[in-house]
Design an enzyme around this catalytic site. Sequence first.
Site, PDB file in Angstrom:
ATOM      1  N   ILE A  34       0.966  -1.228   0.199  1.00  0.00           N
ATOM      2  CA  ILE A  34      -0.079   0.072   0.143  1.00  0.00           C
ATOM      3  C   ILE A  34       0.848   1.592  -0.032  1.00  0.00           C
ATOM      4  O   ILE A  34       0.818   2.362  -0.578  1.00  0.00           O
ATOM      5  CB  ILE A  34      -0.983  -0.213   1.367  1.00  0.00           C
ATOM      6  CG1 ILE A  34      -1.872  -0.920   1.683  1.00  0.00           C
ATOM      7  CG2 ILE A  34      -1.583   1.671   1.670  1.00  0.00           C
ATOM      8  CD1 ILE A  34      -3.231  -0.640  -0.049  1.00  0.00           C
ATOM      9  N   GLY A 122      11.347 -10.580   6.115  1.00  0.00           N
ATOM     10  CA  GLY A 122      10.846 -10.045   5.638  1.00  0.00           C
ATOM     11  C   GLY A 122      10.631  -8.886   6.593  1.00  0.00           C
ATOM     12  O   GLY A 122       9.613  -7.949   7.308  1.00  0.00           O
ATOM     13  N   SER A 125      14.978  -5.512   8.026  1.00  0.00           N
ATOM     14  CA  SER A 125      16.619  -5.660   8.356  1.00  0.00           C
ATOM     15  C   SER A 125      17.535  -4.506   7.079  1.00  0.00           C
ATOM     16  O   SER A 125      18.082  -3.930   7.738  1.00  0.00           O
ATOM     17  CB  SER A 125      17.617  -7.728   8.302  1.00  0.00           C
ATOM     18  OG  SER A 125      17.252  -7.227   7.159  1.00  0.00           O
ATOM     19  N   ASP A 170       9.154   0.886   5.801  1.00  0.00           N
ATOM     20  CA  ASP A 170       9.760   0.583   6.754  1.00  0.00           C
ATOM     21  C   ASP A 170      10.355   1.288   7.301  1.00  0.00           C
ATOM     22  O   ASP A 170      11.052   1.456   8.277  1.00  0.00           O
ATOM     23  CB  ASP A 170      10.690  -0.570   5.428  1.00  0.00           C
ATOM     24  CG  ASP A 170      10.003  -1.678   5.003  1.00  0.00           C
ATOM     25  OD1 ASP A 170       8.685  -1.860   5.456  1.00  0.00           O
ATOM     26  OD2 ASP A 170      10.246  -2.922   3.896  1.00  0.00           O
TER      27      ASP A 170
HETATM   28  C1  GLA Z   1       8.841  -4.332   1.241  1.00  0.00           C
HETATM   29  C2  GLA Z   1       9.117  -2.312   1.061  1.00  0.00           C
HETATM   30  C3  GLA Z   1       7.873  -1.706   1.973  1.00  0.00           C
HETATM   31  C4  GLA Z   1       6.412  -2.442   1.721  1.00  0.00           C
HETATM   32  C5  GLA Z   1       6.050  -3.739   1.605  1.00  0.00           C
HETATM   33  C6  GLA Z   1       4.854  -4.659   0.848  1.00  0.00           C
HETATM   34  O1  GLA Z   1       9.142  -4.472   3.157  1.00  0.00           O
HETATM   35  O2  GLA Z   1      10.270  -2.483   1.678  1.00  0.00           O
HETATM   36  O3  GLA Z   1       7.724  -0.571   1.152  1.00  0.00           O
HETATM   37  O4  GLA Z   1       6.220  -1.886   0.100  1.00  0.00           O
HETATM   38  O5  GLA Z   1       7.459  -4.550   0.983  1.00  0.00           O
HETATM   39  O6  GLA Z   1       4.272  -3.749   2.011  1.00  0.00           O
END
Ligand code: GLA
Length: 383
Positions: A34, A122, A125, A170
Amino acid sequence: MKIDLTKQFEEEYGTAPAKTYFTPGRVNLIGEHIDYNGGLVMPCAVTLGTWLCIAPNNDGVIRFKSLNFEEQQTFPLQSSYVKESNGWFYYPLGVFHEILKEKEIPAGLDLLFYGNIPIGSGLSSSASIEIVTAYALNEYFNLGYNRLQLVLIAKKVENEFIGLNSGIMDQFAVAFGEKHKALVLNCDTLDYKAVDCNLGNYALAIINTNKPRKLAESKYNERVTECQTALRELNTELDAANLCELDAAKFALYSRLITDPVVLKRATHVVEENDRVGLAADALSKGKLEEFGQLMYASHESLKTLYEVSGAELDAVVDFCQDYAYVIGARMTGAGFGGCAIALLEKGKEEEFTNALTAYYTAKIGYAPDVYFSEIGNGAAAI
Ligand code: GLA
C-alpha cells in the site's frame, strides 16, 4: 543484547567505541503493498534490531565490519560511491553516499554492526541497517537532520543506490516506532498517529517461513509497475495522484478502464486493502480484536489471490492458523515471496502453538519455520 558489542569493537579496532546506536526491525499489522500506492499502513517496531558502535579514525576511511558477516570493507571518505556487488556493506555505504551529497562528514569512521533480525525474512533488516547508520551519522556529527529527513534519505538509498522501488513504510516504522504502539501512517501525506496496540489476551507471533527468497526484488518491482499501469489507465478519465485516492465505490465505477485482467487484480487488492486498514485501526481502538483478526485473514487472502505475493510456505502458516483454536488472525507481513507471517495467538499457548505449527509446516514444506514472540518496541535511538 546478549553480545558485548563494546568488547567486540575493542577487539576489532583496538579502541573503545565512541557511541552505540540501535534501530529495530518492523512487522506490518495490515496494509500490504500500500505504501507505494499512497495509502494507509499499520506497522510497528519489534524488539529485534541492529546495533551499531562507531568511533572516528584519523585515516580518512570508512571501515565496515559486522558480527553477522565475514566480509568487511574499507572505503576512502570521498564524495560518492557506486554499488558494485551485493555485499551487505552497500546498505550503510549508500547512506554515506546520500548524506555526502549534502553534508560534510568531518572524519573517517570505524563501524561495527550486529543484528538479530533474520536477514531476508521480511522484517526490514535493510531499513534497520540504513536507519541506524543515518541516525548515527546525524547524531554523532551534528548534521542537523530531523527524523523524517533521515527516513527520506534511507528510502532514497533503497530506491536509487540499492535499486528496489520500495515505499516508505519500513524506514518510517523503524525510525518512528514507539513501544506498545502501532503507527497508522498515511503514505501520501506522511501524517501518522501512534495508536495504542493493546492486544489484550493475545500475543504477537512472528513466523519466519525460512523460505530462501529468490527473485523477490524483481517481482516486487514488477508489482510496483503494475500499479503504475493501473493508475495511468484510470487517469484517462480520472485525475488521481495514486491508487489509494479511490475507495471501493469509486473504483467500481472506473475499474473498466483497466485493460489487463492481471493489473485489475493488483489494483483491486490495493483499493480493498487500503479500506481494510481504516477498519482495522477502528477495530483496534475499540478493542475488537476478533474483528481485527478477521481483517488480517482477509488481507492475506487478497495478497494470495489478487496480488499473488504469498506462496505455499506463507499459505501453509496461515492455513494452519485458521484451523488452530487459539489464533484469531494471521497474515503474511512485508513484501511476501517467503519471509514472515504474523498471528494473534492467545497468551499461554506459545509453546503448544510453536510445536504444532512446526510439525505441520515441516511435514508440508520439508523444513522447519522459526517462531518468535516479540514485544512492540521503540524506534531508532542512541543507547
Ligand atoms: C517491503 C517494502 C515496503 C512495502 C512492503 C509491502 O517491505 O520495503 O516499502 O512496500 O514490502 O507492503
